[in-house]
Design a protein around this motif. Structure first.
Motif: not given
Length: 327
Positions: A309-313
């Protein structure tokens, strides 16, 4: 973390923004503090009016609406007001071996029960109606019929949402909940003052004044004192039909191609409400996929996000900066 990582990535690549970008992190948002207010006051004093403001808020979610199979990117265009009210009842106190009838604790408990038994009336603000219209073409079965015919079904839908409770109930009314209680300091001492803190999330279109008047009518007891500890009005509603919302939707689709981008009203409070004083383009979106369990973990045990999710953020904020700041 994602916003700062995105900016550092762009700087490393030699990206030069054609417009100013401000990273604003209030230090005490979770306690309704003054950090963001001070930031806004400083910007205002400098004559700075941001064209576009993005704070935390909605996320990419699935399974929220029965009959809608695609993920939903919920973009907050407004937020409910957050107000804390103290209920208090005073009494002479004394020893618990000779209790009076209808003492302070009993009277306070009755007031709390009356709040539970008489919820605020349910209705949908315009932003929520726009959300329903956005979802209608993608909804199947009974929900599809209901959303396509709101002119007929809206009163029924409000009753259904209220009966469901939780997130759905909060979408259609002002909510009240007792979060703190205080009575006697000892087991054998009658409380001289019994207190309860009621956390109230005020629906768009209502106000602190309206809420306090209704609380007095519901409690209907002159011995129960009510006082506002932390007043917070609902925010203004940002535009849903101009280029800024459309740009945000394009960026969301870049990171989440399958998501349906829809406006909605944020249930919680964010620092964004303060920026409405200096900008009419204030939006609230957290660029993460959040499961029901992850949403339930907020402010609870084991609150966390997966690394994916952090990567997507980071991807989202990088796309957003390029879109907004390119020459």
């Amino acid at each position: 973390v994602c916003a700062m990582e995105a900016v550092e990535t762009l700087l490393t690549e030699g990206f030069v923004p054609a417009r100013d970008l401000y990273l604003s992190f209030g230090h005490d948002e979770e306690v309704g503090g003054t950090g963001a207010q001070a930031i806004v006051a400083h910007l205002e004093a400098q004559g700075i009016r941001p064209d576009f403001v993005l704070d935390e808020g909605g996320a990419v979610v699935e399974g929220v609406f029965p009959g809608v199979s695609r993920p939903l990117a919920m973009v907050g265009v407004a937020e409910k007001g957050v107000t804390d009210v103290m209920l208090s009842v005073r009494s002479p106190g004394g020893h618990s071996s000779t209790p009076p009838r209808f003492g302070a604790a009993w009277r306070l408990a009755r007031a709390i029960l009356r709040l539970e038994k008489h919820p605020f009336p349910g209705s949908f603000p315009d932003a929520t109606r726009v959300m329903f219209r956005t979802l209608a073409p993608h909804a199947k079965g009974a929900l599809g019929f209901i959303l396509k015919n709101l002119w007929l079904t809206e009163p029924l839908l409000a009753r259904v949402f209220g009966a469901k409770g939780g997130e759905m109930n909060a979408m259609c009314r002002t909510t009240t909940v007792v979060t703190m209680l205080e009575g006697s300091p000892a087991a054998n001492v009658l409380p001289a003052v019994a207190k309860a803190i009621v956390n109230i999330r005020i629906a768009i279109g209502s106000s602190v004044k309206d809420v306090m008047a209704r609380l007095a009518d519901i409690i209907d007891d002159p011995l129960v004192e009510t006082s506002v500890l932390l007043p917070g009005e609902p925010s203004p509603v940002s535009k849903m039909d101009d280029g800024r919302f459309a740009t945000l939707g394009q960026v969301v689709h870049g990171s989440y191609p399958d998501a349906i981008v829809t406006p909605y009203v944020v249930m919680g409070g964010t620092d964004a409400r303060h920026f409405a004083r200096i900008s009419d383009g204030v939006y609230r979106f957290s660029p993460f996929t959040l499961s029901r369990a992850e949403r339930a973990s907020m402010h609870a045990v084991n609150e966390a996000l997966p690394l994916a999710s952090l990567e997507k953020g980071v991807d989202f904020y990088t796309r957003l900066a390029r879109q907004l700041l390119a020459g």
